[in-house]
Design a protein around this motif. Structure first.
Motif, PDB file in Angstrom:
ATOM      1  N   PHE A 179      17.704 160.410  46.419  1.00 13.73           N
ATOM      2  CA  PHE A 179      16.338 160.889  46.183  1.00 13.73           C
ATOM      3  C   PHE A 179      16.279 162.419  46.232  1.00 13.73           C
ATOM      4  O   PHE A 179      17.114 163.062  46.852  1.00 13.73           O
ATOM      5  CB  PHE A 179      15.374 160.311  47.229  1.00 13.73           C
ATOM      6  N   SER A 180      15.249 162.972  45.592  1.00 12.20           N
ATOM      7  CA  SER A 180      15.101 164.432  45.581  1.00 12.20           C
ATOM      8  C   SER A 180      13.658 164.878  45.823  1.00 12.20           C
ATOM      9  O   SER A 180      13.305 166.012  45.543  1.00 12.20           O
ATOM     10  CB  SER A 180      15.589 164.997  44.237  1.00 12.20           C
ATOM     11  N   ASP A 181      12.805 163.974  46.334  1.00 11.12           N
ATOM     12  CA  ASP A 181      11.427 164.364  46.612  1.00 11.12           C
ATOM     13  C   ASP A 181      11.334 165.089  47.947  1.00 11.12           C
ATOM     14  O   ASP A 181      12.244 165.035  48.773  1.00 11.12           O
ATOM     15  CB  ASP A 181      10.513 163.137  46.603  1.00 11.12           C
ATOM     16  N   PHE A 182      10.216 165.768  48.142  1.00 10.97           N
ATOM     17  CA  PHE A 182       9.997 166.656  49.289  1.00 10.97           C
ATOM     18  C   PHE A 182      10.193 165.927  50.621  1.00 10.97           C
ATOM     19  O   PHE A 182      10.931 166.391  51.494  1.00 10.97           O
ATOM     20  CB  PHE A 182       8.585 167.238  49.199  1.00 10.97           C
ATOM     21  N   ILE A 183       9.546 164.772  50.783  1.00 12.91           N
ATOM     22  CA  ILE A 183       9.593 164.043  52.053  1.00 12.91           C
ATOM     23  C   ILE A 183      11.003 163.552  52.357  1.00 12.91           C
ATOM     24  O   ILE A 183      11.510 163.706  53.475  1.00 12.91           O
ATOM     25  CB  ILE A 183       8.606 162.853  52.046  1.00 12.91           C
ATOM     26  N   THR A 184      11.656 162.975  51.353  1.00 16.51           N
ATOM     27  CA  THR A 184      12.995 162.410  51.572  1.00 16.51           C
ATOM     28  C   THR A 184      14.004 163.487  51.934  1.00 16.51           C
ATOM     29  O   THR A 184      14.906 163.264  52.749  1.00 16.51           O
ATOM     30  CB  THR A 184      13.479 161.655  50.317  1.00 16.51           C
TER      31      THR A 184
END
Length: 244
Positions: free
Chosen positions: A203-208
């Motif tokens: 994953f590459s989203d902010f939270i992850t």
């Protein structure tokens, strides 16, 4: 010029924190080794110092972007990430063998060094043929291993978790509660690192990104606590045993 989006900013900051934290744990292990003369301490210290090479490109790119410069080219990222591979894995496994099968230490290390040489031959061959056979750069803060390199790295991760599980299973049979806790912490460090890396890759989203870096920081901390075992932990454990 690369624009620092919120995701890039978060990845850069947490990469710097993660690299600094992992390096600090490595230094603490080396410091403990010089006072205890316990060989696994030396091996794990060197292991964590080398292991940070996978995230150094992220941290360096973040600093370069802040300074208004160009980010690292793919060739330099490959050199930073893989020039010393898989010797971080060999060091970790050598420490594990030293605990589990001390009499087979030299033989086991010799076999792992052969694997390291084969890995290096594959890496340098692919490096000079075509970098796209080694890794692809998705962004200044996201590169992915591909092909045989990806399979070798994944194999190391799986071996890492399975060997930690074996040490944990062996430790569970001990009558000494301190040994049992140490082996549990050792197993937790392997699981935390594996989960953190998998999240980081998938994953590459902010939270992850934040979650994966935090989980990965738990790994060296659990390993250090399992081996250094501060006196406060021992007193707490013994007190809990008396209360039971």
């Amino acid at each position: 010029m690369v624009v620092l989006t919120p995701i890039f900013m978060a990845t850069g900051i947490f990469s710097v924190i993660w690299v600094g934290f992992g390096t600090l744990i490595g230094i603490l292990f080396l410091k403990k080794y010089y006072s205890l003369k316990y060989r696994p301490m030396l091996l794990w210290g060197l292991c964590w110092l080398l292991l940070m090479k996978f995230w150094w490109p992220y941290a360096i790119n973040f600093v370069l972007i802040l300074m208004g410069g160009e980010t690292l080219p793919l060739k330099i990222i490959a050199l930073i990430a893989l020039t010393t591979s898989p010797f971080h894995f060999i060091l970790w496994m050598a420490a594990w063998v030293d605990i589990m099968y001390e009499k087979q230490f030299k033989l086991s290390v010799s076999i792992m060094l052969i694997y390291g040489i084969i890995f290096q031959i594959i890496f340098w061959t692919l490096f000079f043929i075509d970098l796209s056979f080694i890794l692809v750069l998705n962004s200044p803060f996201d590169y992915t291993f591909v092909g045989i390199i990806q399979l070798l790295v994944l194999g190391e991760l799986i071996t890492f978790v399975l060997s930690a599980m074996l040490l944990y299973i062996k430790g569970r049979t001990s009558l000494d509660p301190i040994i049992r806790v140490k082996r549990l912490l050792f197993f937790l460090h392997a699981i935390a690192f594996f989960i953190g890396v998998m999240l980081d890759v998938a994953f590459s989203d902010f939270i992850t990104i934040m979650v994966s870096r935090i989980i990965m920081m738990v790994a060296p901390l659990c390993l250090y606590l399992s081996e250094a075992y501060p006196k406060g932990m021992e007193k707490l454990l013994l007190r809990n045993q008396r209360l039971k």
